[in-house]
Scaffold this motif. Structure first.
Motif, PDB file in Angstrom:
ATOM      1  N   LEU A  94       0.867  -1.179   0.000  1.00  0.00           N
ATOM      2  CA  LEU A  94       0.000   0.000   0.000  1.00  0.00           C
ATOM      3  C   LEU A  94       0.903   1.228   0.000  1.00  0.00           C
ATOM      4  O   LEU A  94       1.802   1.336   0.844  1.00  0.00           O
ATOM      5  CB  LEU A  94      -0.840  -0.076   1.272  1.00  0.00           C
ATOM      6  N   GLY A  95       0.707   2.113  -0.949  1.00  0.00           N
ATOM      7  CA  GLY A  95       1.549   3.305  -1.004  1.00  0.00           C
ATOM      8  C   GLY A  95       0.724   4.569  -1.069  1.00  0.00           C
ATOM      9  O   GLY A  95      -0.262   4.647  -1.816  1.00  0.00           O
ATOM     10  N   ILE A  96       1.096   5.543  -0.245  1.00  0.00           N
ATOM     11  CA  ILE A  96       0.486   6.880  -0.335  1.00  0.00           C
ATOM     12  C   ILE A  96       1.666   7.847  -0.482  1.00  0.00           C
ATOM     13  O   ILE A  96       2.207   8.346   0.518  1.00  0.00           O
ATOM     14  CB  ILE A  96      -0.363   7.223   0.922  1.00  0.00           C
ATOM     15  N   PRO A  97       2.092   8.098  -1.730  1.00  0.00           N
ATOM     16  CA  PRO A  97       3.308   8.881  -1.925  1.00  0.00           C
ATOM     17  C   PRO A  97       3.237  10.257  -1.260  1.00  0.00           C
ATOM     18  O   PRO A  97       4.234  10.728  -0.707  1.00  0.00           O
ATOM     19  CB  PRO A  97       3.423   9.016  -3.454  1.00  0.00           C
ATOM     20  N   GLY A  98       2.054  10.884  -1.275  1.00  0.00           N
ATOM     21  CA  GLY A  98       1.905  12.223  -0.692  1.00  0.00           C
ATOM     22  C   GLY A  98       2.198  12.262   0.794  1.00  0.00           C
ATOM     23  O   GLY A  98       2.390  13.333   1.373  1.00  0.00           O
ATOM     24  N   LEU A  99       2.211  11.076   1.432  1.00  0.00           N
ATOM     25  CA  LEU A  99       2.507  11.012   2.872  1.00  0.00           C
ATOM     26  C   LEU A  99       3.794  10.222   3.119  1.00  0.00           C
ATOM     27  O   LEU A  99       4.104   9.892   4.270  1.00  0.00           O
ATOM     28  CB  LEU A  99       1.346  10.333   3.616  1.00  0.00           C
ATOM     29  N   HIS A 100       4.490   9.889   2.026  1.00  0.00           N
ATOM     30  CA  HIS A 100       5.720   9.081   2.107  1.00  0.00           C
ATOM     31  C   HIS A 100       5.453   7.765   2.833  1.00  0.00           C
ATOM     32  O   HIS A 100       6.246   7.312   3.649  1.00  0.00           O
ATOM     33  CB  HIS A 100       6.851   9.851   2.811  1.00  0.00           C
ATOM     34  N   ILE A 101       4.292   7.200   2.524  1.00  0.00           N
ATOM     35  CA  ILE A 101       3.931   5.932   3.189  1.00  0.00           C
ATOM     36  C   ILE A 101       4.033   4.782   2.195  1.00  0.00           C
ATOM     37  O   ILE A 101       3.514   4.874   1.069  1.00  0.00           O
ATOM     38  CB  ILE A 101       2.517   6.027   3.785  1.00  0.00           C
ATOM     39  N   GLU A 102       4.694   3.726   2.621  1.00  0.00           N
ATOM     40  CA  GLU A 102       4.799   2.505   1.826  1.00  0.00           C
ATOM     41  C   GLU A 102       4.701   1.376   2.850  1.00  0.00           C
ATOM     42  O   GLU A 102       5.577   1.254   3.719  1.00  0.00           O
ATOM     43  CB  GLU A 102       6.171   2.523   1.118  1.00  0.00           C
ATOM     44  N   LYS A 103       3.625   0.608   2.799  1.00  0.00           N
ATOM     45  CA  LYS A 103       3.425  -0.432   3.819  1.00  0.00           C
ATOM     46  C   LYS A 103       3.234  -1.778   3.143  1.00  0.00           C
ATOM     47  O   LYS A 103       2.774  -1.864   2.002  1.00  0.00           O
ATOM     48  CB  LYS A 103       2.188  -0.125   4.672  1.00  0.00           C
ATOM     49  N   ASP A 104       3.499  -2.797   3.899  1.00  0.00           N
ATOM     50  CA  ASP A 104       3.427  -4.144   3.387  1.00  0.00           C
ATOM     51  C   ASP A 104       2.654  -4.992   4.398  1.00  0.00           C
ATOM     52  O   ASP A 104       2.839  -4.820   5.602  1.00  0.00           O
ATOM     53  CB  ASP A 104       4.881  -4.643   3.270  1.00  0.00           C
ATOM     54  N   ALA A 105       1.774  -5.862   3.907  1.00  0.00           N
ATOM     55  CA  ALA A 105       1.082  -6.796   4.815  1.00  0.00           C
ATOM     56  C   ALA A 105       0.843  -8.079   4.036  1.00  0.00           C
ATOM     57  O   ALA A 105       1.003  -8.109   2.811  1.00  0.00           O
ATOM     58  CB  ALA A 105      -0.235  -6.201   5.286  1.00  0.00           C
ATOM     59  N   GLY A 137      -7.946 -14.253   2.542  1.00  0.00           N
ATOM     60  CA  GLY A 137      -7.524 -13.319   1.491  1.00  0.00           C
ATOM     61  C   GLY A 137      -7.473 -11.877   1.950  1.00  0.00           C
ATOM     62  O   GLY A 137      -7.415 -10.961   1.126  1.00  0.00           O
ATOM     63  N   ARG A 138      -7.463 -11.678   3.254  1.00  0.00           N
ATOM     64  CA  ARG A 138      -7.553 -10.317   3.770  1.00  0.00           C
ATOM     65  C   ARG A 138      -6.230  -9.907   4.404  1.00  0.00           C
ATOM     66  O   ARG A 138      -5.679 -10.617   5.236  1.00  0.00           O
ATOM     67  CB  ARG A 138      -8.659 -10.323   4.830  1.00  0.00           C
ATOM     68  N   ALA A 139      -5.727  -8.750   3.983  1.00  0.00           N
ATOM     69  CA  ALA A 139      -4.503  -8.200   4.572  1.00  0.00           C
ATOM     70  C   ALA A 139      -4.873  -6.932   5.338  1.00  0.00           C
ATOM     71  O   ALA A 139      -5.519  -6.040   4.781  1.00  0.00           O
ATOM     72  CB  ALA A 139      -3.501  -7.869   3.475  1.00  0.00           C
ATOM     73  N   GLU A 140      -4.501  -6.887   6.613  1.00  0.00           N
ATOM     74  CA  GLU A 140      -4.896  -5.749   7.459  1.00  0.00           C
ATOM     75  C   GLU A 140      -3.758  -4.740   7.542  1.00  0.00           C
ATOM     76  O   GLU A 140      -2.586  -5.120   7.587  1.00  0.00           O
ATOM     77  CB  GLU A 140      -5.196  -6.237   8.883  1.00  0.00           C
ATOM     78  N   PHE A 141      -4.133  -3.481   7.613  1.00  0.00           N
ATOM     79  CA  PHE A 141      -3.150  -2.400   7.741  1.00  0.00           C
ATOM     80  C   PHE A 141      -3.535  -1.510   8.921  1.00  0.00           C
ATOM     81  O   PHE A 141      -4.720  -1.263   9.152  1.00  0.00           O
ATOM     82  CB  PHE A 141      -3.136  -1.539   6.474  1.00  0.00           C
ATOM     83  N   ASP A 162      -3.207  10.336  -3.559  1.00  0.00           N
ATOM     84  CA  ASP A 162      -3.108   9.188  -4.464  1.00  0.00           C
ATOM     85  C   ASP A 162      -2.790   7.955  -3.629  1.00  0.00           C
ATOM     86  O   ASP A 162      -1.942   8.016  -2.728  1.00  0.00           O
ATOM     87  CB  ASP A 162      -1.979   9.397  -5.480  1.00  0.00           C
ATOM     88  N   LEU A 163      -3.462   6.876  -3.962  1.00  0.00           N
ATOM     89  CA  LEU A 163      -3.251   5.622  -3.240  1.00  0.00           C
ATOM     90  C   LEU A 163      -2.921   4.548  -4.270  1.00  0.00           C
ATOM     91  O   LEU A 163      -3.564   4.486  -5.329  1.00  0.00           O
ATOM     92  CB  LEU A 163      -4.545   5.245  -2.508  1.00  0.00           C
ATOM     93  N   ALA A 164      -1.929   3.733  -3.990  1.00  0.00           N
ATOM     94  CA  ALA A 164      -1.599   2.624  -4.901  1.00  0.00           C
ATOM     95  C   ALA A 164      -1.580   1.335  -4.092  1.00  0.00           C
ATOM     96  O   ALA A 164      -0.888   1.238  -3.072  1.00  0.00           O
ATOM     97  CB  ALA A 164      -0.247   2.868  -5.550  1.00  0.00           C
ATOM     98  N   LEU A 165      -2.357   0.356  -4.545  1.00  0.00           N
ATOM     99  CA  LEU A 165      -2.379  -0.956  -3.884  1.00  0.00           C
ATOM    100  C   LEU A 165      -1.828  -1.975  -4.873  1.00  0.00           C
ATOM    101  O   LEU A 165      -2.080  -1.881  -6.083  1.00  0.00           O
ATOM    102  CB  LEU A 165      -3.811  -1.352  -3.518  1.00  0.00           C
ATOM    103  N   ARG A 166      -1.117  -2.936  -4.345  1.00  0.00           N
ATOM    104  CA  ARG A 166      -0.585  -3.978  -5.211  1.00  0.00           C
ATOM    105  C   ARG A 166      -0.701  -5.327  -4.497  1.00  0.00           C
ATOM    106  O   ARG A 166      -0.393  -5.433  -3.305  1.00  0.00           O
ATOM    107  CB  ARG A 166       0.883  -3.668  -5.540  1.00  0.00           C
ATOM    108  N   ALA A 167      -1.171  -6.334  -5.233  1.00  0.00           N
ATOM    109  CA  ALA A 167      -1.223  -7.703  -4.696  1.00  0.00           C
ATOM    110  C   ALA A 167      -0.878  -8.623  -5.848  1.00  0.00           C
ATOM    111  O   ALA A 167      -1.616  -8.667  -6.840  1.00  0.00           O
ATOM    112  CB  ALA A 167      -2.617  -8.020  -4.168  1.00  0.00           C
ATOM    113  N   GLY A 168       0.234  -9.300  -5.783  1.00  0.00           N
ATOM    114  CA  GLY A 168       0.670 -10.127  -6.915  1.00  0.00           C
ATOM    115  C   GLY A 168       0.784  -9.258  -8.161  1.00  0.00           C
ATOM    116  O   GLY A 168       1.392  -8.195  -8.139  1.00  0.00           O
ATOM    117  N   TYR A 169       0.108  -9.682  -9.239  1.00  0.00           N
ATOM    118  CA  TYR A 169       0.184  -8.901 -10.482  1.00  0.00           C
ATOM    119  C   TYR A 169      -0.898  -7.828 -10.551  1.00  0.00           C
ATOM    120  O   TYR A 169      -0.990  -7.113 -11.544  1.00  0.00           O
ATOM    121  CB  TYR A 169       0.048  -9.835 -11.692  1.00  0.00           C
TER     122      TYR A 169
END
Ligand code: GCB
Length: 603
Positions: free
Chosen positions: A245-256, A262-266, A285-292
């Protein structure tokens, strides 16, 4: 919010009857944030056949069958008997209701078949869904001779997985859409708006990888202004799948990592977060990534709470300067769906200095919520539990719950939405109370971060309004509708009315108003003149200034809208004329009065 297993259980019950009719039809899903995914549009002209006698169902007029129009057979001169042919039939534009596109369909209610051809090229490791922004009211969808899904509820989206059914090259889709009013549906037989039918919102193909994100939620922890928590739900993921999970405007990059569901908690701190508000509608802006799979969104963070009879936005009391409106297209009538429609409608709300709108009486098109996020307009969002529906019928409750679930699922990441409304003007009874109680319980479970409301009929003892409808016990904020000066009393008597709030909760005047035909002038005592409407607004303001627990208002309504209940020739002509703007975009006197009033409030 919702877990996959609850969703499945719910849908299984809801669709059991429909599924029984076809071995092939699958459950639908609802891909959150679908409008930010790449899509192959299926909008444009679709062939149609209006089918009042339900011929197209084939042998059984009640159930989907592949022996009828779904087969998409063609008439060939000299060939076997075929008594329909989409290719020879006229077209309707999708998106769009059918009523406002053809004079012959203005009053049509019932079954109508849509068909279009499309080409598609399947890709490996890719799921493809057909996405419907909304089909009013019930739809059965067929692809290439296969029944792929059914859906009920006219204002919420659905996605059917057509992987393996859609083939390389030429394909066709047939949609049987039925807007018959029945006693068991939500809404039911009578309502003060047009029963627009059809594929009223965009249709597209959406491709996702084998493992894909179908839902996510990110919210501020109540009581904090920089602690974010939430989840990402991934379909087809093994436990332990990485989600970023990335929120570039807050310099946040998290991983779970996902759990077995199938649920990842943050949960993380977001120092320096700028809160979203009407004055400062900051979206990140929010960017989520899971696998592809990857999903992008723009999201705002704010809190909303109730304290005593106050509504707190980001911890501070707020007065909601609102207006109610239908999802009706400005200038041309019919269902609104485009960005331009949204800009016009919310643009008028902004001109009025609104910080709030009530999207009545059902979930509106998603681009209105997107625009509200951007413009900083708070939103009341509602399901069409309207007037007297069938309170004791379990399928009716299922239908209401399902529409509620879909509304919350689609819109739970919009910062603009602060209120989920369970109902509008429902007659008081123990059965009604029990029904809406269940909806409120469901809504709180799905979304513990927002407030629950309903628009309630005001009851008067003489000139005293007593806000004691037992439904209020289930609500955080009480909406009350009243038409003093229109259905009751005269404009001059409005300031005499006083209000009592025994429950001590925040109150929004969720409707008041009067009808006026744009351009009709006369004394302010003559109904349907602009002057009369204007006078009602002025008197209402005087009364409302004396209500100490009033926390907002959403007069009825922003724009005139079609309704078969409004038959006065030369004045109504099938339109409810309580708009501040006419259906042709003409601003009435009361528009400017409300504009001045809200401008002064802002100071
Ligand atoms: C109401 C309803 C709304 C109607 C309005 C009216 O109370 O909630 O749907 O359109 O009154 O104009 O009578």
């Amino acid at each position: 919010m919702v877990g996959m297993s609850r969703r499945v259980a719910f849908c299984l019950a809801f669709y059991a009857a429909l599924l029984a009719s076809s071995a092939h039809a699958q459950e639908t899903t609802l891909l959150v944030d679908v409008d930010h995914r790449p899509q192959i549009s299926l909008d444009g002209p679709w062939h149609f056949i209006a089918d009042p006698y339900r011929e197209g169902w084939g042998s059984n007029p009640e159930h989907a069958s592949l022996n009828g129009y779904a087969k998409n057979a063609h008439y060939v001169p000299g060939g076997p008997l075929v008594q329909y042919d989409f290719a020879r039939s006229p077209t309707l534009n999708v998106p769009g209701d059918w009523n406002s596109q053809k004079d012959s369909l203005l009053y049509y209610e019932g079954l109508l078949w849509y068909q279009r051809d499309f080409t598609y090229h399947p890709k490996p490791h890719t799921h493809v869904f057909i996405h419907f922004g909304a089909a009013s009211y019930a739809a059965s969808i067929f692809i290439n001779d296969q029944h792929v899904c059914d859906h009920q509820g006219g204002f919420t989206p659905f996605d059917c997985d057509i992987t393996g059914i859609v083939k390389d090259g030429d394909n066709f889709v047939v949609a049987a859409v039925d807007d018959t009013r029945t006693v068991d549906r939500v809404p039911t037989l009578r309502k003060d708006w047009w029963n627009y039918g059809g594929l009223i919102r965009p249709v597209s193909l959406v491709e996702v990888p084998d493992t894909y994100i179908d839902d996510y939620s990110l919210q501020l922890q109540r009581g904090t202004q920089d602690q974010i928590y939430g989840y990402v739900h991934v379909v087809g993921a093994n436990a332990g799948t990485h989600v970023t999970l990335g929120i570039p405007g807050l310099h946040i990059e998290k991983d779970a990592v996902t759990d077995t569901n199938g649920r990842a908690e943050f949960s993380f701190a977001a120092p320096g977060l700028e809160l979203w508000s009407p004055e400062h509608p900051r979206l990140y802006d929010l960017a989520l990534r899971a696998g592809y799979d990857q999903l992008k969104d723009e999201i705002g963070f704010r809190t909303v709470e109730v304290k005593g009879d106050q509504i707190l936005l980001n911890g501070k009391p707020i007065f909601l300067r609102g207006v109610s409106y239908h999802d009706e297209a400005p200038f041309r009538s019919g269902r609104s769906w485009s960005e331009k429609d949204a800009q016009t409608l919310l643009g008028w709300a902004q001109e009025l200095h609104c910080n709030f709108v009530r999207m009545a009486h059902y979930p509106h098109t998603e681009n209105e919520y997107r625009l509200a996020d951007k413009l900083g307009i708070l939103v009341w969002s509602e399901i069409p539990v309207y007037w007297g529906i069938n309170w004791t019928n379990p399928p009716t409750l299922d239908a209401a719950k399902h529409q509620l679930w879909e509304m919350i699922r689609r819109d739970h990441n919009h910062a603009s939405v602060i209120l989920w409304s369970m109902s509008n003007e429902t007659p008081e009874s123990p059965e009604r109370n029990a029904f809406i109680h269940q909806l409120a319980v469901e809504a709180r479970k799905e979304d513990p971060t927002r407030l629950i409301t309903s628009a309630i009929v005001t009851h008067f003892k003489g000139t005293t309004a007593v806000l004691a409808d037992p439904l209020g016990q289930d609500l955080d904020v009480l909406g009350y509708n009243e038409y003093i000066g229109w259905y009751q009393g005269t404009a001059a008597t409005i300031p005499d009315y006083t209000w009592q709030n025994p429950m001590g909760k925040p109150v929004i005047m969720s409707e008041f108003g009067a009808g006026a035909k744009a351009g009709l002038h006369g004394p302010d005592t003559e109904k349907f003149t602009e002057e009369y409407q204007d006078n009602v607004y002025r008197q209402q303001f005087q009364m409302m200034e004396k209500i100490p627990f009033l926390r907002g208002m959403t007069p009825w309504a922003l724009m005139d809208f079609r309704s078969p209940m409004r038959q006065l020739p030369g004045i109504q002509d099938d339109y409810n004329r309580k708009g501040l703007v006419s259906d042709k975009g003409e601003k009435k006197k009361a528009f400017f009065t409300l504009q001045d009033y809200y401008a002064k409030m802002q100071k």
